[in-house]
Motif scaffolding. Structure first.
Motif: not given
Length: 175
Positions: A1-17
């Motif tokens: 099983x493959x996992x993709x981990x992320x956090x703190x995307x803060x869209x659209x404040x820090x980036x548009x996408x």
């Protein structure tokens, strides 16, 4: 099983996408884990529509709409390993001890908030992973996310921190 981990995307404040490299990982992931601070519901909608399975929580910057859709703490068993997701774990000093006491039943805890990648194992407690942020590097040299594999036989393996190229032009992440 493959996992993709992320956090703190803060869209659209820090980036548009979300960065293209991160979006390219979505079809390869069996489970996408987001440790909070989405900021907009459109990012949640996007990940729900493009992910085989999404495990996410709200963060301190997430408003009522996201809090209505997401828990503060999420848990799932993946290939026999007990995973937890939470946004904030407090300051770095004493983190392992606090997390082992708060989550004694977990094998892996994914967290965010600091935007600083983290990979340690609490003595007698869970493996602690913070993927950083793919859109807001703060005082770090790179924006980041993580991938990993989990199998019933081998447990959590191939934990990899991915550094994203600097963003340029409109929608650039702030440093």
């Amino acid at each position: 099983m493959r996992l993709l981990l992320m956090s703190d995307t803060h869209l659209p404040k820090r980036a548009r996408e979300l960065p293209a490299a991160l979006l390219a990982e979505l079809p390869r992931a069996d489970v996408v884990i987001h440790a909070g601070d989405w900021v907009d519901e459109a990012t949640l909608d996007l990940l729900e529509s493009r992910s085989a399975r999404l495990l996410g929580v709200y963060g301190n910057n997430d408003g009522p709409g996201l809090r209505a859709r997401l828990p503060e703490v999420a848990r799932a068993e993946l290939e026999g390993l007990r995973f937890g997701v939470v946004h904030e774990t407090g300051e770095a000093r004493g983190r392992e001890r606090r997390c082992a006491a708060r989550f004694p039943d977990l094998d892996v805890l994914v967290f965010g908030h600091s935007h600083i990648p983290w990979d340690t194992t609490a003595p007698g407690g869970p493996r602690l992973l913070n993927p950083g942020s793919p859109t807001d590097r703060r005082r770090r040299p790179h924006c980041t996310y993580m991938t990993a594999r989990v199998t019933a036989r081998d447990g959590l393996t191939e934990v990899e921190l991915h550094r994203l190229p600097p963003r340029t032009g409109t929608g650039a992440a702030r440093g």
